[in-house]
Scaffold this motif. Structure first.
Motif, PDB file in Angstrom:
ATOM      1  N   LYS A 118       3.125   8.101  -8.504  1.00 17.40           N
ATOM      2  CA  LYS A 118       1.877   7.448  -8.885  1.00 17.40           C
ATOM      3  C   LYS A 118       2.096   6.584 -10.124  1.00 17.40           C
ATOM      4  CE  LYS A 118      -2.757   8.471 -10.666  1.00 17.40           C
ATOM      5  NZ  LYS A 118      -3.653   9.530 -11.159  1.00 17.40           N
ATOM      6  N   SER A 119       2.780   7.133 -11.119  1.00 16.82           N
ATOM      7  CA  SER A 119       3.050   6.375 -12.346  1.00 16.82           C
ATOM      8  C   SER A 119       3.913   5.150 -12.057  1.00 16.82           C
ATOM      9  CB  SER A 119       3.740   7.286 -13.369  1.00 16.82           C
ATOM     10  OG  SER A 119       4.072   6.568 -14.539  1.00 16.82           O
ATOM     11  N   VAL A 148       0.858  -1.180   0.000  1.00 17.27           N
ATOM     12  CA  VAL A 148       0.000   0.000   0.000  1.00 17.27           C
ATOM     13  C   VAL A 148       0.894   1.230   0.000  1.00 17.27           C
ATOM     14  CG1 VAL A 148      -1.842   1.245   1.182  1.00 17.27           C
ATOM     15  CG2 VAL A 148      -1.759  -1.264   1.306  1.00 17.27           C
ATOM     16  N   HIS A 149       0.808   2.019  -1.058  1.00 14.89           N
ATOM     17  CA  HIS A 149       1.680   3.189  -1.232  1.00 14.89           C
ATOM     18  C   HIS A 149       0.854   4.463  -1.221  1.00 14.89           C
ATOM     19  CE1 HIS A 149       4.033   6.159  -3.559  1.00 14.89           C
ATOM     20  NE2 HIS A 149       5.076   5.571  -3.010  1.00 14.89           N
ATOM     21  N   LEU A 150       1.373   5.506  -0.591  1.00 20.58           N
ATOM     22  CA  LEU A 150       0.660   6.771  -0.471  1.00 20.58           C
ATOM     23  C   LEU A 150       1.315   7.854  -1.328  1.00 20.58           C
ATOM     24  CD1 LEU A 150       0.191   6.993   3.408  1.00 20.58           C
ATOM     25  CD2 LEU A 150      -1.203   5.764   1.760  1.00 20.58           C
ATOM     26  N   SER A 151       0.473   8.608  -2.039  1.00 20.94           N
ATOM     27  CA  SER A 151       0.920   9.811  -2.751  1.00 20.94           C
ATOM     28  C   SER A 151      -0.111  10.904  -2.511  1.00 20.94           C
ATOM     29  CB  SER A 151       1.061   9.565  -4.256  1.00 20.94           C
ATOM     30  OG  SER A 151       2.103   8.654  -4.534  1.00 20.94           O
ATOM     31  N   TYR A 203      -1.433  -1.345  -4.265  1.00 18.18           N
ATOM     32  CA  TYR A 203      -2.429  -0.286  -4.187  1.00 18.18           C
ATOM     33  C   TYR A 203      -1.751   1.073  -4.143  1.00 18.18           C
ATOM     34  CZ  TYR A 203      -5.486  -4.101  -2.567  1.00 18.18           C
ATOM     35  OH  TYR A 203      -6.192  -5.273  -2.442  1.00 18.18           O
ATOM     36  N   GLU A 204      -2.253   2.001  -4.921  1.00 17.91           N
ATOM     37  CA  GLU A 204      -1.829   3.391  -4.850  1.00 17.91           C
ATOM     38  C   GLU A 204      -2.978   4.195  -4.261  1.00 17.91           C
ATOM     39  OE1 GLU A 204       0.669   6.875  -6.046  1.00 17.91           O
ATOM     40  OE2 GLU A 204       0.724   5.040  -4.865  1.00 17.91           O
ATOM     41  N   LEU A 205      -2.736   4.790  -3.073  1.00 13.16           N
ATOM     42  CA  LEU A 205      -3.732   5.627  -2.415  1.00 13.16           C
ATOM     43  C   LEU A 205      -3.344   7.086  -2.618  1.00 13.16           C
ATOM     44  CD1 LEU A 205      -4.330   3.808   1.001  1.00 13.16           C
ATOM     45  CD2 LEU A 205      -5.278   3.291  -1.258  1.00 13.16           C
TER      46      LEU A 205
END
Length: 250
Positions: free
Chosen positions: A169-170, A144-147, A187-189
């Motif tokens: 994000k890309s 789970v990654h946050l941007s 997952y991109e949050l």
């Protein structure tokens, strides 16, 4: 989901939180512990990790393990060796990087040094983290990654934050496509302003924002592959009024 189920959601699972000593990472760690996870909290400062341990010591029912590890280090093999004692991870949450200086500068006034420092702290470090952590996850685990929302919108006078968020994000979306369901879920949050303990201490708080604990509970459900968003690799959590979305709010 009932409170009892939520408390047991991550029982028997190990989740790494990268950047656990930051305001967002701290709140996410707290929420994951309350969901029953064994949380491996990483950061670059032993002192700040000790402070985190003190803050969450009554959280339960999960277990906290702290490790002084820089997951953004270029030596990915060293990072993996430091974390390998915990076996295949069920989840990894990446909340690292530079969210920008309070001083706003126009694009044409940004120096080469400022450019290079932001690329290193808010993009290269994430590339290194993805490269180090993804192989540590079990095939049915989740990253789970946050941007920040500046990935999707113009961000005048803080363009380097927006540019690096868009690039992150890309990067994460491309990793998810490359794995194609043959490895951990990714997952991109994309998040808006978040309520945290440090922000509240300086008076920057808004009940309309999601809290760091909200993000942690949501991430826990994704790790458990539970709930209505478990199969959505891109999600937006901008404000409570918008809710969780799979497309950007207008």
């Amino acid at each position: 989901m009932s409170e009892i189920q939520e408390d047991r959601l991550l029982s028997g699972r190990t989740v790494l939180v990268a950047g656990a000593t930051g305001g967002i990472g701290e709140g996410m760690t707290l929420a994951l512990l309350r969901q029953g996870a064994t949380v491996v909290a990483t950061g670059r400062s032993e002192e700040r990790l000790a402070g985190l341990a003190d803050h969450v010591k009554e959280a339960g029912p999960g277990t906290l393990i702290t490790r002084t590890v820089n997951v953004g280090d270029a030596d990915s093999e060293k990072v993996r060796a430091q974390l390998s004692p915990y076996g295949a991870l069920d989840g990894a949450v990446v909340s690292i990087g530079d969210w920008g200086s309070p001083e706003r500068t126009g694009i044409l006034d940004i120096s080469d040094r400022e450019w290079e420092e932001m690329i290193a702290s808010n993009l290269t470090s994430h590339f290194h983290a993805l490269r180090a952590l993804t192989p540590l996850l079990s095939p049915d685990g989740a990253l789970v990654h946050l941007s920040g929302f500046s990935a999707d919108i113009p961000y005048p006078f803080a363009a380097l934050v927006g540019a690096t968020n868009a690039a992150k994000k890309s990067l994460v979306r491309s990793l998810e496509a490359e794995l194609g369901g043959r490895g951990p879920r990714v997952y991109e949050l994309i998040i808006g302003p978040i309520r945290t303990r440090p922000r509240a201490a300086i008076g920057a708080d808004n009940p309309g924002w999601f809290s760091a604990e909200d993000l942690g509970r949501h991430a826990g459900r994704l790790v458990a592959h539970s709930g209505p968003y478990a199969d959505a690799p891109l999600q937006y959590l901008i404000t409570r009024a918008h809710g969780v979305r799979t497309t950007p709010p207008q």
